[in-house]
Design a protein around this motif. Structure first.
Motif, PDB file in Angstrom:
ATOM      1  N   ARG A 106       1.192  -1.375  -0.214  1.00 29.85           N
ATOM      2  CA  ARG A 106      -0.278  -0.454   0.234  1.00 29.85           C
ATOM      3  C   ARG A 106       0.971   1.270  -0.088  1.00 29.85           C
ATOM      4  N   ILE A 107       0.373   2.528  -1.073  1.00 29.66           N
ATOM      5  CA  ILE A 107       0.872   3.685  -0.583  1.00 29.66           C
ATOM      6  C   ILE A 107       1.208   4.172   0.410  1.00 29.66           C
ATOM      7  N   ASP A 154      -3.525   3.783  -1.193  1.00 33.40           N
ATOM      8  CA  ASP A 154      -4.229   2.618  -2.184  1.00 33.40           C
ATOM      9  C   ASP A 154      -2.914   1.129  -2.258  1.00 33.40           C
ATOM     10  N   CYS A 155      -3.531   0.283  -3.208  1.00 40.51           N
ATOM     11  CA  CYS A 155      -3.042  -0.855  -2.749  1.00 40.51           C
ATOM     12  C   CYS A 155      -2.554  -1.621  -4.662  1.00 40.51           C
ATOM     13  N   VAL A 183      -4.235  -2.519  -7.305  1.00 41.95           N
ATOM     14  CA  VAL A 183      -4.638  -3.548  -7.517  1.00 41.95           C
ATOM     15  C   VAL A 183      -6.003  -4.226  -6.655  1.00 41.95           C
ATOM     16  N   LYS A 184      -6.474  -5.196  -6.227  1.00 46.83           N
ATOM     17  CA  LYS A 184      -7.359  -5.637  -5.641  1.00 46.83           C
ATOM     18  C   LYS A 184      -6.562  -7.036  -4.760  1.00 46.83           C
ATOM     19  N   ASP A 186      -5.680  -8.819  -1.008  1.00 45.73           N
ATOM     20  CA  ASP A 186      -6.142  -9.122   0.328  1.00 45.73           C
ATOM     21  C   ASP A 186      -4.849  -8.200   1.554  1.00 45.73           C
ATOM     22  N   LEU A 187      -5.103  -7.590   1.276  1.00 44.95           N
ATOM     23  CA  LEU A 187      -3.894  -6.162   2.498  1.00 44.95           C
ATOM     24  C   LEU A 187      -4.225  -5.268   3.473  1.00 44.95           C
ATOM     25  N   PRO A 188      -4.016  -5.745   4.386  1.00 38.37           N
ATOM     26  CA  PRO A 188      -4.687  -4.629   5.473  1.00 38.37           C
ATOM     27  C   PRO A 188      -5.251  -3.638   4.950  1.00 38.37           C
ATOM     28  N   PRO A 189      -5.502  -2.714   5.782  1.00 39.70           N
ATOM     29  CA  PRO A 189      -5.942  -1.196   5.387  1.00 39.70           C
ATOM     30  C   PRO A 189      -3.890  -0.740   5.777  1.00 39.70           C
ATOM     31  N   ILE A 190      -3.760   0.372   5.456  1.00 39.22           N
ATOM     32  CA  ILE A 190      -2.287   1.373   5.647  1.00 39.22           C
ATOM     33  C   ILE A 190      -2.017   1.288   7.264  1.00 39.22           C
ATOM     34  N   GLU A 191      -3.121   1.260   7.883  1.00 43.25           N
ATOM     35  CA  GLU A 191      -3.038   1.667   9.350  1.00 43.25           C
ATOM     36  C   GLU A 191      -2.234   0.524  10.216  1.00 43.25           C
ATOM     37  N   GLU A 192      -2.757  -0.435   9.780  1.00 40.97           N
ATOM     38  CA  GLU A 192      -2.471  -1.906  10.585  1.00 40.97           C
ATOM     39  C   GLU A 192      -1.163  -2.142  10.267  1.00 40.97           C
TER      40      GLU A 192
END
Length: 363
Positions: A106-107, A154-155, A183-184, A186-192
């Motif tokens: 993620r950015i 964004d991922c 892309v879509k 299965d990556l957690p949100p940037i905070e995680e």
């Protein structure tokens, strides 16, 4: 895998130049980018520019419309990662000078445009939860931020990237002839992801020295085989936090602060650079005063009375079997990784036996 010799041959054929002239052109390109590119990356950049020039000379309107349509499609859509046939590598496994890297992250942040030796660059901080990476977009590649509609959070899939260097725990990436694809996945949100990376710094799992990675916390056990500090114990100024000089019964600072050398208010710091070896490798370690392995009252007495502190430390520390908890950081002066201690102690044989026994029972 890129055949560099084949690339060099194509450049020489296209420009009708000798191998010596090509080497001069490559050196010029390295200087143009302020030394941030090595010769491999510079060679591939020259080849990329030649290909772009060739496409420009074609001037085909139909191709240009097709290109615009493709850019618009990329801007509007995210691609399912499962639909892309590439081998993904975690950022923590990327090595310096590795090529053909495909990574999903993620950015975390998009930095402002900077200018380096006349070239524009935008750095994008990426995070996949295992490590952070800094992707540098140069000159015309900066347009990818707009055409791909890239935003923080964004991922993205970084395709066919190159890692020119690893510096201060961050792997530096260049896409050269690669690409960025939203892309879509299965990556957690940037905070995680930020939490995950920061948590790794605070983990003190026992590791061998050859397993250590920059930016990660760990516990190591080894023998102190060398001591590199002759004056590791000294007073510091409470006003400016700089090292003070002992003179005529006082600790004196350049800022004008003056404190009695025996005063309980005088702050002392212990920073001792040593080399620790565990059989798998060795590393420079910065020991602090968070330990019971040294009598700091005795150290203070030796310093105040002007006795041989170096001799005392050699007798006390050299050959000592130690357990050190800390974090691996990059040292700008040494230009190498250093293990900074959070806590350290002389190895306790009984505790080590218990640890080995517990480990054996788990296995």
């Amino acid at each position: 895998m890129v055949d560099l010799e084949e690339v060099r041959k194509k450049i020489m054929d296209k420009l009708k130049i000798s191998e010596k002239e090509l080497d001069e052109l490559i050196d010029k390109k390295v200087k143009e980018y302020g030394g941030l590119l090595n010769k491999e990356a510079a060679t591939l950049l020259i080849f990329k520019e030649l290909k772009e020039l060739k496409d420009e000379d074609g001037g085909d309107e139909e191709k240009e419309e097709e290109k615009k349509g493709k850019e618009k499609e990329e801007m509007e859509e995210e691609v399912e990662l499962d639909e892309i046939d590439v081998d993904i590598i975690p950022l923590e496994d990327v090595l310096e000078r590795m090529i053909e890297i495909n990574a999903v992250a993620r950015i975390e942040r998009i930095f402002d445009v900077k200018e380096v030796n006349g070239n524009k660059v935008v750095n994008i901080l990426l995070n996949d939860g295992t490590r952070r990476a800094l992707l540098s977009l140069w000159n015309e590649d900066i347009e990818l931020i707009k055409t791909k509609n890239l935003k923080e959070g964004d991922c993205v899939l970084i395709k066919n990237a190159y890692a020119p260097k690893i510096y201060k725990d961050r792997v530096h990436l260049s896409i050269r002839e690669g690409d960025i694809v939203k892309v879509k996945a299965d990556l957690p949100p940037i905070e995680e992801l930020i939490r995950m990376v920061n948590e790794k710094k605070l983990s003190f799992e026992r590791k061998k020295i050859d397993e250590l990675k920059e930016g990660e916390g760990a516990e190591i056990r080894g023998i102190i085989v060398a001591i590199h500090s002759s004056e590791p114990y000294f007073p510091v100024c409470e006003k400016c936090n700089k090292k003070m000089v002992l003179k005529k019964g006082y600790a004196i600072c350049g800022c004008g602060n003056k404190v009695d050398e025996e005063s309980e208010d005088l702050k002392w710091i212990f920073l001792c650079n040593v080399t620790v070896d565990d059989g798998s490798g060795n590393i420079k370690v910065v020991l602090n005063d968070n330990t019971d392995a040294i009598d700091f009252n005795e150290l203070k007495r030796l310093v105040i009375e002007g006795e041989d502190l170096e001799k005392y430390l050699n007798e006390k520390l050299l050959g000592m079997d130690v357990v050190v908890k800390g974090i691996v950081v990059f040292d700008d002066y040494l230009q190498s990784p250093v293990f900074k201690a959070r806590y350290w102690e002389e190895t306790n044989p009984i505790e080590e036996f218990k640890r080995k026994k517990e480990q054996h029972n788990k296995e």
